[in-house]
Design a protein around this motif. Structure first.
Motif, mmCIF file in Angstrom:
data_model
loop_
_atom_site.group_PDB
_atom_site.id
_atom_site.type_symbol
_atom_site.label_atom_id
_atom_site.label_comp_id
_atom_site.label_asym_id
_atom_site.label_seq_id
_atom_site.Cartn_x
_atom_site.Cartn_y
_atom_site.Cartn_z
ATOM 1 N N MET A 1 -62.567 -7.312 23.734
ATOM 2 C CA MET A 1 -63.921 -7.219 23.193
ATOM 3 C C MET A 1 -63.988 -7.987 21.875
ATOM 4 S SD MET A 1 -66.187 -3.836 22.255
ATOM 5 C CE MET A 1 -66.150 -3.279 23.968
ATOM 6 N N THR A 2 -64.999 -8.861 21.754
ATOM 7 C CA THR A 2 -65.187 -9.680 20.558
ATOM 8 C C THR A 2 -66.348 -9.137 19.745
ATOM 9 O OG1 THR A 2 -64.404 -11.618 21.777
ATOM 10 C CG2 THR A 2 -65.555 -12.019 19.706
ATOM 11 N N SER A 83 -82.253 -8.650 26.899
ATOM 12 C CA SER A 83 -81.507 -9.471 27.847
ATOM 13 C C SER A 83 -80.145 -9.805 27.263
ATOM 14 C CB SER A 83 -82.261 -10.777 28.143
ATOM 15 O OG SER A 83 -83.554 -10.514 28.661
ATOM 16 N N VAL A 84 -79.097 -9.596 28.053
ATOM 17 C CA VAL A 84 -77.736 -9.902 27.625
ATOM 18 C C VAL A 84 -77.104 -10.841 28.644
ATOM 19 C CG1 VAL A 84 -75.460 -8.972 27.056
ATOM 20 C CG2 VAL A 84 -77.518 -7.654 26.505
ATOM 21 N N ALA A 88 -71.285 -11.349 28.536
ATOM 22 C CA ALA A 88 -71.105 -10.526 27.341
ATOM 23 C C ALA A 88 -71.515 -9.074 27.552
ATOM 24 C CB ALA A 88 -71.904 -11.132 26.185
ATOM 25 N N ARG A 89 -71.710 -8.661 28.786
ATOM 26 C CA ARG A 89 -72.136 -7.295 29.028
ATOM 27 C C ARG A 89 -70.968 -6.306 28.927
ATOM 28 N NH1 ARG A 89 -76.296 -8.768 34.016
ATOM 29 N NH2 ARG A 89 -77.856 -9.779 32.674
ATOM 30 N N GLY A 90 -71.313 -5.044 28.758
ATOM 31 C CA GLY A 90 -70.302 -4.012 28.671
ATOM 32 C C GLY A 90 -69.647 -3.891 27.316
ATOM 33 N N GLN A 91 -70.240 -4.505 26.280
ATOM 34 C CA GLN A 91 -69.652 -4.470 24.941
ATOM 35 C C GLN A 91 -70.571 -3.814 23.911
ATOM 36 O OE1 GLN A 91 -67.719 -8.249 23.761
ATOM 37 N NE2 GLN A 91 -68.261 -9.038 25.798
ATOM 38 N N GLY A 92 -71.635 -3.201 24.362
ATOM 39 C CA GLY A 92 -72.545 -2.524 23.449
ATOM 40 C C GLY A 92 -73.604 -3.416 22.834
ATOM 41 N N ILE A 93 -73.711 -4.643 23.318
ATOM 42 C CA ILE A 93 -74.666 -5.583 22.729
ATOM 43 C C ILE A 93 -76.096 -5.169 23.044
ATOM 44 C CG2 ILE A 93 -75.497 -7.979 22.824
ATOM 45 C CD1 ILE A 93 -72.560 -8.820 23.240
ATOM 46 N N GLY A 94 -76.360 -4.827 24.292
ATOM 47 C CA GLY A 94 -77.697 -4.389 24.660
ATOM 48 C C GLY A 94 -78.104 -3.135 23.894
ATOM 49 N N PRO A 125 -77.867 -2.879 36.457
ATOM 50 C CA PRO A 125 -77.418 -2.356 35.150
ATOM 51 C C PRO A 125 -78.584 -2.073 34.206
ATOM 52 C CG PRO A 125 -76.082 -4.234 35.823
ATOM 53 C CD PRO A 125 -77.246 -4.179 36.768
ATOM 54 N N GLY A 126 -79.618 -2.908 34.268
ATOM 55 C CA GLY A 126 -80.784 -2.695 33.418
ATOM 56 C C GLY A 126 -81.506 -1.406 33.766
ATOM 57 N N ALA A 127 -81.620 -1.121 35.063
ATOM 58 C CA ALA A 127 -82.285 0.114 35.483
ATOM 59 C C ALA A 127 -81.499 1.331 35.001
ATOM 60 C CB ALA A 127 -82.433 0.133 36.997
#
Length: 329
Positions: A1-2, A83-84, A88-94, A125-127
């Motif tokens: 994770m970055t 939107s991610v 880069a998903r799954g890293q808490g960005i959204g 994933p968005g839902a």
């Protein structure tokens, strides 16, 4: 994770990066930097709007935006989207972007949030993200499409003859001119929208903003968009115009899409709305052909039936999600 950071958008420098994230996050409706910039420059300044970007290793990987729901405005109602980039998903960005946008609108007294999401695999994933935060599905909109090569356009000859025999002419937007034609279209558009079952109380845009949003939209194809004209009519609001159908062209996705289609109540039952769409299909076919997409809300049975008769087939469902922040339902 970055690690990542959140920052405000900087146009025009960020336009390409924003368009890339929006396009890969929603591949069914891709966009371009030019369209991103146009939307930013022509947004109605009387409504609140804010954006945040997520940057990781110098690369924009997330785009979040929220503002007043200009289509159905209340000062406490907001429409947003996060939107991610799939990489880069799954890293808490959204989550970080959502929390920041939520903070901004809650400071303004937000009581309701709205967004829309499709039912394609990339939307799952968005839902889940929305449902985990308490959003409820409230309204469905169906997407349908056809390709002009798959339609026997000569099968509608009798329909087009019947409409013409009834005294109506179908003219493309590119053919229309005169000091009043934009105002007539504006009034016609508002009257027609009153009868579209959207599940909303609509907000009327000022004339100048409507022209920017509709007639100056860079995706509008005036030569493919048609107006039904009654030369014997001289209405104080709509002049001789009794119906219209618009076609836009998504340059990133290389497909056409139908905007508004409708006719005045007193003209219904004569096949005019169907003829307007056939005129657009024929014009697109003559220009080389292509796919046409259309969107209709679930209760709009008349238009869904008409589209099926024209050859449109259901391809997806888009759902409007809502979250009440004040606990009301």
């Amino acid at each position: 994770m970055t690690d990542f950071l959140l920052r405000d958008v900087n146009f025009p420098d960020d336009a390409e990066a924003v368009a890339e994230v929006l396009s890969v996050a929603n591949p069914g409706w891709p966009t371009t930097a030019e369209l991103v910039l146009h939307a930013n420059e022509h947004r109605d300044p009387s409504f609140y709007f804010t954006e945040v970007l997520a940057e990781q290793s110098g690369r924009v990987v997330g785009v979040g935006e929220i503002g007043h729901d200009t289509f159905s405005h209340e000062d406490w109602r907001y429409w947003g989207n996060v939107s991610v980039h799939p990489d880069a998903r799954g890293q808490g960005i959204g989550t970080a972007m959502y929390d920041e946008l939520l903070r901004r609108v809650q400071e303004r007294g937000a009581r309701e949030l709205r967004t829309m999401l499709g039912d394609q695999p990339q939307d799952e994933p968005g839902a889940a993200f929305l449902k985990a935060r308490g959003f409820d599905p409230r309204w469905e909109r169906y997407e349908s499409s056809l390709h002009t090569r798959d339609v026997n356009l000569t099968s509608f000859d009798d329909l087009m003859t019947q409409v013409a025999a009834g005294g109506l002419a179908l003219r493309s937007l590119a053919e229309l001119s005169g000091p009043d034609h934009e105002r007539w279209l504006y009034e016609l558009d508002w009257l027609l929208f009153q009868d579209v079952p959207l599940g909303l109380t609509l907000t009327r845009r000022p004339f100048e903003q409507w022209v920017k949003d509709e007639l100056q939209d860079p995706t509008l194809r005036p030569e493919l968009s048609f107006v039904a004209v009654d030369p014997t009519r001289d209405d104080p609001l709509t002049g001789p115009y009794v119906g219209y159908s618009t076609i836009g062209w998504n340059p990133a996705g290389a497909y056409a899409y139908i905007g508004m289609t409708g006719v005045l109540r007193e003209v219904r039952g004569r096949g005019v709305a169907k003829a307007l769409k056939v005129a657009a299909m024929r014009a697109l076919h003559a220009a080389g052909g292509g796919e046409i997409r259309t969107f209709n809300d679930a209760p709009n049975r008349a238009m869904l039936t008409m589209n099926a008769a024209l050859g449109f087939r259901r391809t997806a469902t888009r759902t409007r999600y809502e979250l009440r922040l004040d606990g009301e339902q």
